[in-house]
Design an enzyme around this catalytic site. Structure first.
Site, PDB file in Angstrom:
ATOM      1  N   CYS A   1       4.290  20.538  -6.305  1.00  0.00           N
ATOM      2  CA  CYS A   1       5.411  19.768  -6.845  1.00  0.00           C
ATOM      3  C   CYS A   1       6.587  20.687  -7.159  1.00  0.00           C
ATOM      4  O   CYS A   1       6.427  21.681  -7.885  1.00  0.00           O
ATOM      5  CB  CYS A   1       4.975  19.035  -8.108  1.00  0.00           C
ATOM      6  SG  CYS A   1       6.287  18.023  -8.803  1.00  0.00           S
TER       7      CYS A   1
ATOM      8  N   HIS B   1       0.813  -1.223   0.000  1.00  0.00           N
ATOM      9  CA  HIS B   1       0.000   0.000   0.000  1.00  0.00           C
ATOM     10  C   HIS B   1       0.843   1.269   0.000  1.00  0.00           C
ATOM     11  O   HIS B   1       0.360   2.333   0.363  1.00  0.00           O
ATOM     12  CB  HIS B   1      -0.976  -0.023   1.197  1.00  0.00           C
ATOM     13  CG  HIS B   1      -2.006  -1.106   1.075  1.00  0.00           C
ATOM     14  ND1 HIS B   1      -2.788  -1.543   2.128  1.00  0.00           N
ATOM     15  CD2 HIS B   1      -2.388  -1.852   0.001  1.00  0.00           C
ATOM     16  CE1 HIS B   1      -3.598  -2.513   1.703  1.00  0.00           C
ATOM     17  NE2 HIS B   1      -3.372  -2.721   0.427  1.00  0.00           N
TER      18      HIS B   1
ATOM     19  N   GLY C   1      -1.520  -9.895  12.220  1.00  0.00           N
ATOM     20  CA  GLY C   1      -2.186  -8.621  12.462  1.00  0.00           C
ATOM     21  C   GLY C   1      -2.935  -8.010  11.299  1.00  0.00           C
ATOM     22  O   GLY C   1      -2.901  -6.796  11.125  1.00  0.00           O
ATOM     23  N   THR C   2      -3.627  -8.842  10.536  1.00  0.00           N
ATOM     24  CA  THR C   2      -4.507  -8.263   9.510  1.00  0.00           C
ATOM     25  C   THR C   2      -5.908  -8.852   9.648  1.00  0.00           C
ATOM     26  O   THR C   2      -6.060 -10.029   9.975  1.00  0.00           O
ATOM     27  CB  THR C   2      -3.966  -8.483   8.072  1.00  0.00           C
ATOM     28  OG1 THR C   2      -4.895  -7.919   7.131  1.00  0.00           O
ATOM     29  CG2 THR C   2      -3.740  -9.945   7.731  1.00  0.00           C
TER      30      THR C   2
ATOM     31  N   CYS D   1       3.217  13.760  -7.099  1.00  0.00           N
ATOM     32  CA  CYS D   1       2.292  14.852  -7.428  1.00  0.00           C
ATOM     33  C   CYS D   1       1.202  14.335  -8.358  1.00  0.00           C
ATOM     34  O   CYS D   1       1.296  13.238  -8.901  1.00  0.00           O
ATOM     35  CB  CYS D   1       3.037  16.035  -8.029  1.00  0.00           C
ATOM     36  SG  CYS D   1       3.313  15.892  -9.803  1.00  0.00           S
TER      37      CYS D   1
ATOM     38  N   CYS E   1       6.122  22.330 -12.993  1.00  0.00           N
ATOM     39  CA  CYS E   1       5.010  21.446 -12.604  1.00  0.00           C
ATOM     40  C   CYS E   1       4.011  22.172 -11.698  1.00  0.00           C
ATOM     41  O   CYS E   1       2.966  22.618 -12.148  1.00  0.00           O
ATOM     42  CB  CYS E   1       5.522  20.177 -11.923  1.00  0.00           C
ATOM     43  SG  CYS E   1       4.167  19.031 -11.608  1.00  0.00           S
TER      44      CYS E   1
END
Ligand code: OAD
Length: 254
Positions: A150, A120, A192-193, A128, A155
């Site tokens: 950015c 994740h 732990g999930t 950006c 940008c």
């Protein structure tokens, strides 16, 4: 419980290829909240639609940015606990170990794990909205706007944390390797999930289908517990050091 811990230790000691799949419960004893626990999970207080989707960010970028800043500050003060250290130690004892984590806190790396797939993303990295990746907090210093812009030439797009939000694709290289590793392992250790967010929650099924042995560490039953050959009911910080002790033949009968 000691019998189950010894069984798990023996499976791990004989593993040829081990996948360790972790979720938010892994870091709870480092002071980082989980998501779905009824009392103190983040999603009990905060709305994931507002804070963890692109629509939420476009609707209120400051709210989302400030929430991630708050979480980053919490994470930067946190240290790996004995469970993270035990996970890193397994790499020293078993040849093929890969950690696949849903956590964005970087605590496995801090604890010394070398091969970590961050499904994740990472809360310490930024990108950006025009696709400039790999920004760090150092790249953003001096900016007072929330969120910052950015810094790349020409940008100026809004910057967001490089984490996966609901409705977004995971990095294809990372998830492809996670599936391959899960299909190839002979032991999977799940810590732990809750096992409700896919595709992470599909990985144990891949391992199970290929006849891997599944060990789960969690104080509560999860969506994955029915798959587990050994369920070690307890916290990561309590159970994992005991498993290492049992691998050393040092688990004292209580
Ligand atoms: P959850 O909050 O859904 O589940 C946490 C799990 O950890 C629960 O099963 C708890 O029982 C368990 N737990 C609590 N304390 C523990 C401890 N000390 N030791 C071991 N286990 C403990 O978290 P995840 O399953 O990681 O995604 O959630 C998956 C994803 O949903 C997260 O990566 C996040 C979230 O929305 C995104 O933000 C994309």
């Amino acid at each position: 419980m000691d019998y189950l811990i010894r069984q798990a230790a023996s499976l791990l000691a004989n593993a040829r290829r081990l996948v360790i799949l972790t979720g938010a419960g892994m870091s709870k004893e480092s002071g980082i909240p989980t998501f779905r626990e009824a009392q103190d999970g983040l999603w009990a207080t905060y709305d994931p639609q507002q804070l963890a989707t692109m629509q939420g960010f476009r609707a209120n970028p400051k709210l989302v940015w400030d929430w991630y800043r708050y979480r980053l500050q919490l994470i930067e003060q946190a240290h790996p606990h004995p469970g993270h250290l035990a996970v890193a130690e397994l790499e020293q004892r078993i040849r093929g170990v890969v950690v696949i984590t849903q956590n964005v806190d970087g605590l496995h790396e801090s604890a010394g794990s070398h091969d970590v797939l961050e499904l994740h993303g990472s809360i310490r990295r930024f990108k950006c909205l025009r696709g400039h990746n790999g920004l760090t907090m150092d790249d953003l210093t001096g900016q007072t706007e929330s969120p910052p812009r950015c810094p790349r030439a020409d940008c100026d797009a809004l910057v967001r944390p490089d984490v996966v939000w609901f409705g977004e694709q995971l990095d294809s290289t990372v998830i492809q390797r996670a599936f391959l590793e899960s299909e190839a392992c002979d032991v999977m250790l799940i810590i732990g999930t809750s096992g409700v967010v896919h595709p992470a929650a599909s990985l144990p099924y891949q391992a199970w289908n290929r006849r891997a042995r599944i060990i789960e560490v969690n104080p509560q039953r999860s969506e994955l517990t029915d798959l587990a050959h050994i369920f070690l009911q307890g916290t990561a910080g309590q159970v994992l050091p005991n498993v290492l002790a049992a691998m050393d033949g040092e688990l004292i009968d209580r």
